[in-house]
Design a protein around this motif. Sequence first.
Motif, PDB file in Angstrom:
ATOM      1  N   HIS A  47    -112.218  27.856 -52.197  1.00 44.62           N
ATOM      2  CA  HIS A  47    -111.392  26.778 -51.663  1.00 44.62           C
ATOM      3  C   HIS A  47    -110.019  27.302 -51.236  1.00 44.62           C
ATOM      4  N   GLN A  48    -109.456  28.189 -52.040  1.00 47.00           N
ATOM      5  CA  GLN A  48    -108.163  28.790 -51.695  1.00 47.00           C
ATOM      6  C   GLN A  48    -108.263  29.586 -50.391  1.00 47.00           C
ATOM      7  N   LEU A  49    -109.323  30.352 -50.267  1.00 52.12           N
ATOM      8  CA  LEU A  49    -109.496  31.151 -49.048  1.00 52.12           C
ATOM      9  C   LEU A  49    -109.695  30.245 -47.834  1.00 52.12           C
ATOM     10  N   ALA A  50    -110.438  29.157 -48.011  1.00 52.99           N
ATOM     11  CA  ALA A  50    -110.654  28.216 -46.907  1.00 52.99           C
ATOM     12  C   ALA A  50    -109.330  27.621 -46.436  1.00 52.99           C
ATOM     13  N   ASP A  51    -108.450  27.297 -47.375  1.00 56.81           N
ATOM     14  CA  ASP A  51    -107.139  26.757 -46.995  1.00 56.81           C
ATOM     15  C   ASP A  51    -106.349  27.767 -46.165  1.00 56.81           C
ATOM     16  N   HIS A  52    -106.413  29.031 -46.542  1.00 62.56           N
ATOM     17  CA  HIS A  52    -105.704  30.065 -45.778  1.00 62.56           C
ATOM     18  C   HIS A  52    -106.327  30.252 -44.388  1.00 62.56           C
ATOM     19  N   CYS A  53    -107.660  30.097 -44.298  1.00 61.61           N
ATOM     20  CA  CYS A  53    -108.337  30.284 -43.013  1.00 61.61           C
ATOM     21  C   CYS A  53    -107.966  29.213 -41.990  1.00 61.61           C
ATOM     22  N   LYS A  54    -107.420  28.095 -42.460  1.00 61.87           N
ATOM     23  CA  LYS A  54    -107.008  27.038 -41.538  1.00 61.87           C
ATOM     24  C   LYS A  54    -105.822  27.461 -40.687  1.00 61.87           C
ATOM     25  N   SER A  55    -105.103  28.487 -41.131  1.00 64.96           N
ATOM     26  CA  SER A  55    -103.963  28.992 -40.373  1.00 64.96           C
ATOM     27  C   SER A  55    -104.448  30.057 -39.390  1.00 64.96           C
ATOM     28  N   ASP A  56    -104.285  29.795 -38.110  1.00 68.06           N
ATOM     29  CA  ASP A  56    -104.736  30.747 -37.093  1.00 68.06           C
ATOM     30  C   ASP A  56    -104.050  32.098 -37.224  1.00 68.06           C
ATOM     31  N   ASP A  57    -102.816  32.087 -37.708  1.00 69.47           N
ATOM     32  CA  ASP A  57    -102.063  33.336 -37.822  1.00 69.47           C
ATOM     33  C   ASP A  57    -102.629  34.263 -38.892  1.00 69.47           C
ATOM     34  N   LEU A  58    -103.406  33.713 -39.828  1.00 69.01           N
ATOM     35  CA  LEU A  58    -103.907  34.514 -40.942  1.00 69.01           C
ATOM     36  C   LEU A  58    -105.346  34.989 -40.747  1.00 69.01           C
ATOM     37  N   VAL A  59    -106.040  34.448 -39.754  1.00 69.82           N
ATOM     38  CA  VAL A  59    -107.467  34.763 -39.602  1.00 69.82           C
ATOM     39  C   VAL A  59    -107.692  36.260 -39.425  1.00 69.82           C
ATOM     40  N   GLU A  60    -106.915  36.894 -38.585  1.00 65.89           N
ATOM     41  CA  GLU A  60    -107.109  38.324 -38.326  1.00 65.89           C
ATOM     42  C   GLU A  60    -106.936  39.139 -39.612  1.00 65.89           C
ATOM     43  N   VAL A  61    -105.907  38.817 -40.387  1.00 65.35           N
ATOM     44  CA  VAL A  61    -105.663  39.533 -41.646  1.00 65.35           C
ATOM     45  C   VAL A  61    -106.813  39.311 -42.615  1.00 65.35           C
ATOM     46  N   ILE A  62    -107.282  38.077 -42.701  1.00 64.92           N
ATOM     47  CA  ILE A  62    -108.369  37.737 -43.629  1.00 64.92           C
ATOM     48  C   ILE A  62    -109.633  38.505 -43.275  1.00 64.92           C
ATOM     49  N   VAL A  63    -109.926  38.595 -41.977  1.00 63.28           N
ATOM     50  CA  VAL A  63    -111.105  39.360 -41.554  1.00 63.28           C
ATOM     51  C   VAL A  63    -110.930  40.836 -41.892  1.00 63.28           C
ATOM     52  N   GLN A  64    -109.751  41.375 -41.630  1.00 65.46           N
ATOM     53  CA  GLN A  64    -109.486  42.789 -41.892  1.00 65.46           C
ATOM     54  C   GLN A  64    -109.588  43.125 -43.380  1.00 65.46           C
ATOM     55  N   LEU A  65    -109.284  42.166 -44.235  1.00 66.73           N
ATOM     56  CA  LEU A  65    -109.357  42.386 -45.678  1.00 66.73           C
ATOM     57  C   LEU A  65    -110.783  42.291 -46.229  1.00 66.73           C
ATOM     58  N   GLY A  66    -111.744  42.039 -45.350  1.00 66.37           N
ATOM     59  CA  GLY A  66    -113.145  42.047 -45.783  1.00 66.37           C
ATOM     60  C   GLY A  66    -113.695  40.713 -46.203  1.00 66.37           C
ATOM     61  N   ALA A  67    -113.167  39.623 -45.649  1.00 62.06           N
ATOM     62  CA  ALA A  67    -113.649  38.305 -46.050  1.00 62.06           C
ATOM     63  C   ALA A  67    -115.105  38.074 -45.645  1.00 62.06           C
ATOM     64  N   VAL A  68    -115.509  38.593 -44.476  1.00 62.82           N
ATOM     65  CA  VAL A  68    -116.865  38.308 -43.992  1.00 62.82           C
ATOM     66  C   VAL A  68    -117.930  38.847 -44.938  1.00 62.82           C
ATOM     67  N   PRO A  69    -117.931  40.149 -45.282  1.00 60.37           N
ATOM     68  CA  PRO A  69    -118.967  40.627 -46.218  1.00 60.37           C
ATOM     69  C   PRO A  69    -118.847  40.019 -47.608  1.00 60.37           C
ATOM     70  N   ALA A  70    -117.667  39.522 -47.965  1.00 58.73           N
ATOM     71  CA  ALA A  70    -117.510  38.876 -49.276  1.00 58.73           C
ATOM     72  C   ALA A  70    -118.091  37.473 -49.289  1.00 58.73           C
ATOM     73  N   VAL A  71    -117.952  36.750 -48.166  1.00 55.68           N
ATOM     74  CA  VAL A  71    -118.329  35.334 -48.140  1.00 55.68           C
ATOM     75  C   VAL A  71    -119.787  35.126 -47.761  1.00 55.68           C
ATOM     76  N   VAL A  72    -120.332  35.920 -46.833  1.00 48.54           N
ATOM     77  CA  VAL A  72    -121.702  35.698 -46.357  1.00 48.54           C
ATOM     78  C   VAL A  72    -122.725  35.654 -47.501  1.00 48.54           C
ATOM     79  N   PRO A  73    -122.655  36.539 -48.511  1.00 48.74           N
ATOM     80  CA  PRO A  73    -123.644  36.460 -49.601  1.00 48.74           C
ATOM     81  C   PRO A  73    -123.610  35.145 -50.374  1.00 48.74           C
ATOM     82  N   LEU A  74    -122.496  34.427 -50.304  1.00 47.25           N
ATOM     83  CA  LEU A  74    -122.422  33.150 -51.016  1.00 47.25           C
ATOM     84  C   LEU A  74    -123.400  32.127 -50.455  1.00 47.25           C
ATOM     85  N   LEU A  75    -123.794  32.296 -49.193  1.00 40.52           N
ATOM     86  CA  LEU A  75    -124.726  31.345 -48.584  1.00 40.52           C
ATOM     87  C   LEU A  75    -126.063  31.324 -49.298  1.00 40.52           C
ATOM     88  N   MET A  76    -126.439  32.434 -49.926  1.00 44.16           N
ATOM     89  CA  MET A  76    -127.730  32.523 -50.615  1.00 44.16           C
ATOM     90  C   MET A  76    -127.560  32.733 -52.112  1.00 44.16           C
TER      91      MET A  76
END
Length: 525
Positions: A47-76
């Motif tokens: 939930h905290q990460l989702a709140d940060h993702c709402k800011s367009d200015d932070l999306v690039e940093v969040i992706v660079q920090l590895g959010a995608v490989p961290a979050v995708v496994p949560l789907l399963m």
Amino acid sequence: MDSGYARGAQAKTALHDELNSTISGISSFAYGPVAKVDKLALRKLAHQLADHCKSDDLVEVIVQLGAVPAVVPLLMLGDTLDGPSTGFDDIKKEACFILGLLAVKPEYQAQISQAGALPGLVKLLRAHKPTAVTRVVPGSGGVARRAADAITNLAHENVDIKNQVRKEQGIPPLVALLEAWDIKVQRAGAGALRTLAFKNEDNKRQIVECGALPLLIQKPVLVGSDGCGPAPPVPRLFASQMLRSEDVGVHYEAVGVIGNLVHSSQDIKRQVLSEGALQPVINLLSSPCAESQREAALLLGQFATTDNAFKARISQRGAIPPLIRMLAAPDTALREMAAFALGRLAQDSENQAGIVQAGGLRPLLELLESAQYNLQHNAAFALYGLSDNEDNVGDIVREGGMQRLLECSERLQVQASKDCVHKTITRIENKLASPRVLSHCTYMLRSLDRAVQQRVAVALARHVPAGGALAPIFVDKAGLDVLLALVTEQPGPAYAADPSMHRDGAAALLQLANKVNANAPIHAM
């Protein structure tokens, strides 16, 4: 300045550290043993990460920090071979939300897809299965809605992902969402299908094959257990009727899906019409939602190209009055689509007269004088259609249409629009050669409205060819007196309301004199 800069740098570093800690925490849960997952702690981090993702200015940093490989496994998370686990719904919902927010660039969309998100999202969609009374499995609505939203964002203007969703069998469960009890889920499913159908023929075909049209429009449909393919021995009956929904969001998404499905596809267009879409689409012209009105007008313009019979049906079912009202809307796109639809309807002779009699001529002339080239062109095409009917020529002349067409022809921004206006002027001039039309226009010189007299006299002087018709008009019917008064009298309410009419009157007198001189006998010196 230095201290402020230092504080800003410290805050930025602190935020960076917080994001890194949050993503690392999520990753540790995602790749750790399921039995040791602290659901409350993981949900809080997501939930905290989702709140940060709402800011367009932070999306690039969040992706660079590895959010995608961290979050995708949560789907399963917690899934078994039998299907998705329902104990992690809130976490999966947050994961879908995060991925949808991160999918703002093609490279991020590709990264999310390559990390394996699509199979997980499709699996979540399949978990949402309506029961025989169209009620959903408890707790699955929010997850399915977020999964559909994530697919919408991932597939936005991304052909590769649109195709991959189809290959992952994501279209059948999205179609199944159209019969959901929860209208938010319906909207999400329709929004995803709308995106997937846009300029993708294979996706269009599968959406139709899976039975989407009856659910979007109005007729009941018999569907199998997965919403696609042959019906089972004891079929289930659904009638979603999304186009007729009172919910603005539902009918807006429904008409959007249909619009993308029929685009460049005559076969699907005919299927949509055979399902009974015409009347509900016409009804949407009066929707409180301007976007629904716009989509409906665009769709009617496309329906009108099916065959001439549908041009007549569209007008007979009440489309022309609301389309004309839309021509005066403050929304530019709404005016553009209304003019587009009227232009297609104006290819039918009965509609040509009907549009003028319903008051469509004046707003179309005004759109022709707008600064927007799309408005100009759609209005020009519609006026060209209206000019084909002899019954409309008198109205065009009375409204000052000939002068306005001439004046705007040089200001139009697109050559195609200029050509269309020139063809309209030529067509009207040819109609004025008809005794019936010329007699009607000449009769209007007797109008009690001086402005009408002036417009008619100017138009006839400039557009009736040299010959025997001029004398009856300008001598016997006093047309010359009207022109002379126009250039000699001072502007005022009793005469020319627009001072520019003096200029038009002078130009008309000059052209009239040239025509008379050209036909006068030449005497030897």
